[in-house]
Design a protein around this motif. Structure first.
Motif, PDB file in Angstrom:
ATOM      1  N   PHE A  31       0.828  -1.197   0.000  1.00  0.00           N
ATOM      2  CA  PHE A  31       0.000   0.000   0.000  1.00  0.00           C
ATOM      3  C   PHE A  31       0.869   1.255   0.000  1.00  0.00           C
ATOM      4  O   PHE A  31       0.618   2.199  -0.742  1.00  0.00           O
ATOM      5  N   GLU A  32       1.915   1.267   0.852  1.00  0.00           N
ATOM      6  CA  GLU A  32       2.794   2.429   0.918  1.00  0.00           C
ATOM      7  C   GLU A  32       3.503   2.647  -0.418  1.00  0.00           C
ATOM      8  O   GLU A  32       3.621   3.781  -0.894  1.00  0.00           O
ATOM      9  N   ALA A  33       3.962   1.574  -1.052  1.00  0.00           N
ATOM     10  CA  ALA A  33       4.614   1.693  -2.360  1.00  0.00           C
ATOM     11  C   ALA A  33       3.645   2.226  -3.408  1.00  0.00           C
ATOM     12  O   ALA A  33       4.003   3.088  -4.220  1.00  0.00           O
ATOM     13  N   SER A  34       2.408   1.751  -3.370  1.00  0.00           N
ATOM     14  CA  SER A  34       1.396   2.234  -4.317  1.00  0.00           C
ATOM     15  C   SER A  34       1.098   3.708  -4.073  1.00  0.00           C
ATOM     16  O   SER A  34       0.972   4.496  -5.025  1.00  0.00           O
ATOM     17  N   PHE A  35       0.998   4.101  -2.807  1.00  0.00           N
ATOM     18  CA  PHE A  35       0.760   5.502  -2.461  1.00  0.00           C
ATOM     19  C   PHE A  35       1.894   6.381  -2.965  1.00  0.00           C
ATOM     20  O   PHE A  35       1.661   7.416  -3.598  1.00  0.00           O
ATOM     21  N   LEU A  36       3.137   5.975  -2.700  1.00  0.00           N
ATOM     22  CA  LEU A  36       4.284   6.766  -3.136  1.00  0.00           C
ATOM     23  C   LEU A  36       4.350   6.865  -4.657  1.00  0.00           C
ATOM     24  O   LEU A  36       4.635   7.932  -5.199  1.00  0.00           O
ATOM     25  N   ASP A  67       7.133   3.428 -10.104  1.00  0.00           N
ATOM     26  CA  ASP A  67       6.843   2.228  -9.310  1.00  0.00           C
ATOM     27  C   ASP A  67       8.121   1.663  -8.684  1.00  0.00           C
ATOM     28  O   ASP A  67       8.140   1.299  -7.507  1.00  0.00           O
ATOM     29  N   ALA A  68       9.189   1.584  -9.466  1.00  0.00           N
ATOM     30  CA  ALA A  68      10.447   1.036  -8.964  1.00  0.00           C
ATOM     31  C   ALA A  68      11.035   1.927  -7.873  1.00  0.00           C
ATOM     32  O   ALA A  68      11.539   1.421  -6.854  1.00  0.00           O
ATOM     33  N   GLY A  78      10.936   3.220   3.957  1.00  0.00           N
ATOM     34  CA  GLY A  78       9.720   3.956   3.649  1.00  0.00           C
ATOM     35  C   GLY A  78       9.633   5.305   4.339  1.00  0.00           C
ATOM     36  O   GLY A  78      10.613   5.820   4.874  1.00  0.00           O
ATOM     37  N   ILE A  79       8.432   5.847   4.320  1.00  0.00           N
ATOM     38  CA  ILE A  79       8.181   7.161   4.932  1.00  0.00           C
ATOM     39  C   ILE A  79       7.417   7.039   6.244  1.00  0.00           C
ATOM     40  O   ILE A  79       7.005   8.024   6.821  1.00  0.00           O
ATOM     41  N   GLY A  80       7.192   5.821   6.692  1.00  0.00           N
ATOM     42  CA  GLY A  80       6.513   5.591   7.960  1.00  0.00           C
ATOM     43  C   GLY A  80       5.031   5.309   7.849  1.00  0.00           C
ATOM     44  O   GLY A  80       4.368   5.041   8.850  1.00  0.00           O
ATOM     45  N   LEU A  81       4.492   5.336   6.647  1.00  0.00           N
ATOM     46  CA  LEU A  81       3.057   5.101   6.460  1.00  0.00           C
ATOM     47  C   LEU A  81       2.674   3.676   6.853  1.00  0.00           C
ATOM     48  O   LEU A  81       1.693   3.465   7.561  1.00  0.00           O
ATOM     49  N   ALA A  82       3.464   2.706   6.430  1.00  0.00           N
ATOM     50  CA  ALA A  82       3.157   1.306   6.736  1.00  0.00           C
ATOM     51  C   ALA A  82       3.144   1.058   8.243  1.00  0.00           C
ATOM     52  O   ALA A  82       2.228   0.415   8.767  1.00  0.00           O
ATOM     53  N   GLU A  83       4.139   1.599   8.934  1.00  0.00           N
ATOM     54  CA  GLU A  83       4.204   1.407  10.384  1.00  0.00           C
ATOM     55  C   GLU A  83       3.016   2.055  11.083  1.00  0.00           C
ATOM     56  O   GLU A  83       2.455   1.499  12.024  1.00  0.00           O
ATOM     57  N   ARG A  84       2.634   3.244  10.611  1.00  0.00           N
ATOM     58  CA  ARG A  84       1.484   3.928  11.218  1.00  0.00           C
ATOM     59  C   ARG A  84       0.201   3.134  11.022  1.00  0.00           C
ATOM     60  O   ARG A  84      -0.632   3.055  11.926  1.00  0.00           O
TER      61      ARG A  84
END
Length: 106
Positions: A31-36, A67-68, A78-84
Motif C-alpha cells: 500500500f505504501e509503495a502504491s501511495f508513493l 513504481d520502482a 519507507g516514509i513511515g506510512l506502513a508502520e502507522r
C-alpha cells in the motif's frame, strides 16, 4: 486445457490451486509503495521530456520508474506510512460473521 494461474511473488509452494494471502506487513508495504508511486506520478516525476518526442512507450517507462522508485523507498524503510497503519490497527483481523449481512445481531 490447464487454467492460467498467476502466482503471488512471495508464495510458498503449496497444493495446486491454493493461494497464499500476503501478511499484514506485506500488505501495508504494498500500500505504501502504491501511495508513493501515485504521489510521484502526480508530481510529474519521470514524466518524459518534450524534446524526446513523447509517446506511449515513454509514458509506460516513466510509470515503471515511479513504481520502482517507490518500491526502493519502501524497501529502505519507507516514509513511515506502513508502520502507522500497522500500529493504528487499520488492518485488524476481521473474523467472518456468522450472521448474513443485513441481519440484526442477537
Amino acid at each position: 486445457m490447464d487454467p492460467v494461474s498467476f502466482p503471488v511473488p512471495s508464495a510458498q509452494p503449496g497444493p495446486p490451486g491454493s493461494v497464499r494471502l500476503p501478511s499484514k506487513a506485506e500488505a501495508v508495504d504494498a500500500f505504501e509503495a502504491s501511495f508513493l508511486a501515485t504521489v510521484f506520478k502526480e508530481m510529474g516525476l519521470g514524466r518524459p521530456r518534450e524534446s524526446f518526442g513523447g509517446g506511449i512507450g515513454e509514458e509506460q517507462v516513466a510509470s515503471m520508474i515511479c513504481d520502482a522508485q517507490a518500491r526502493a523507498i519502501v524497501a529502505a524503510g519507507g516514509i513511515g506510512l506502513a508502520e502507522r497503519l500497522l500500529t493504528a490497527g487499520a488492518f485488524a483481523d476481521a473474523a467472518p460473521s456468522s450472521a448474513p449481512s443485513g441481519a440484526p445481531d442477537e
